[in-house]
Scaffold this active site. Sequence first.
Site, PDB file in Angstrom:
ATOM      1  N   GLY A 126      -1.788   6.716 -50.971  1.00 62.56           N
ATOM      2  CA  GLY A 126      -3.021   6.405 -51.683  1.00 62.56           C
ATOM      3  C   GLY A 126      -3.981   5.610 -50.817  1.00 62.56           C
ATOM      4  N   TYR A 127      -4.619   6.285 -49.882  1.00 62.90           N
ATOM      5  CA  TYR A 127      -5.585   5.637 -48.990  1.00 62.90           C
ATOM      6  C   TYR A 127      -7.010   6.087 -49.327  1.00 62.90           C
ATOM      7  CZ  TYR A 127      -2.449   3.389 -45.569  1.00 62.90           C
ATOM      8  OH  TYR A 127      -1.565   2.561 -44.946  1.00 62.90           O
ATOM      9  N   GLU A 243       0.923   7.677 -38.163  1.00 57.98           N
ATOM     10  CA  GLU A 243       0.365   8.927 -38.662  1.00 57.98           C
ATOM     11  C   GLU A 243      -0.353   9.679 -37.547  1.00 57.98           C
ATOM     12  OE1 GLU A 243      -2.325  10.394 -42.441  1.00 57.98           O
ATOM     13  OE2 GLU A 243      -2.868   8.545 -41.430  1.00 57.98           O
TER      14      GLU A 243
END
Length: 395
Positions: A126-127, A243
């Site tokens: 949830g970014y 990431e």
Amino acid sequence: MNLSENAADQEFRAQVRQFLAQHLPNDLRQKVMNFVWLNKSDYEHWHNLLADYGWQGPAWSKEYGGQGWSALQRKIFDEECQLACAPRTVPHLNMICPVLNAFGTPAQKQRFLPGIFRLKTWWCQGYSEPGAGSDLAALQTSAVRKGDHYVVNGHKIWTTWAHWSDWMFALVRTNRDVKAQEGISFVLIDMKSPGITVRPIISADGCHDLNEVFLDSVKVPLDNLVGEENKGWTIAKFLLGFERAEMAAVGLCKRLLQFCRKATQSHYLEGRPLWDDALIRHRLAELEMRVKAHEWTTLRVLASEEAGTTASAAPSMLKLASSELQQDLTRLLRDCTGPRGTQYLRALRQGEAVELEDLSAFDNALVANYIDWRKVTVYGGTTEVQKTITAKTFA
């Protein structure tokens, strides 16, 4: 700098190849080879095979059940998996797990890590928000303390696999009276909590992995705060480093290049294979040189990491090069299909039985895949943001 693999690396690569030859199910291999959309059970099947063999959690430390592999070993493992057409590693394994290892409390590690190891629990990130994607510090989702919990209100978007997920790791704003980056916290949210609504976002190829998530007065226990309150930006940067390093995707670029070679030899123009066309050969040779250069750059970054001298812009540089390569490789694949590339059966892309005429499963996916791949220069930080980070680092 010697970028060749030593004897131990070569032996490890041979072990990975042997494992894949013996344990990768052919049905999964065929799906990946033909760009068929994988379902949740496909990923669970593959990751449990890895866990059975003891090879789950390549980025985890041995202390928490991982492999403790070096960055080079992880690169070799990913590359061999990609070339063998194995399913991709589920991203949260190499994202939330390193975060919990580095910043989580003993209770959080004990509670969450075992379930992640065998994909008994799924996580989403949830970014991004409608007004805060690449400018992540602009996020507005709020978390207000009320007794022993936070009350979270906001809207997350482009949330991969939220419809499959049991938990979300999210950035929320816990202080609006300080500099934007200093008022953010990192929390774990149970997706079954009252007040959460997940709505699908259907991508250009008609498939569903993206979502938007609405949080309406969602209660999150204070025990689900990771690290210190208002220090979430530090964790976010730590996670984004993982990431973007993963997004170097050397193995994926090599697999797409392999597919390009196959397509130029199996597709014909006026009775002759495309390989006979000088322009096609030139494009393929240029892409092969770029893939090799990208791999060498990645290896230099990995060597610098071991020496503790990695430039802060390295993840951005790798992500930028990889994104552009993936788009150009899929562009050549699309061009090889010719008129057949205008045909697209979504049902075949989703693995359903379809009567085919002059269309293979491989060809069916190429144009849809080309369209879908346009997103790689957006997610994980846009191309423009990666260039800005790189420019500021070396200015």
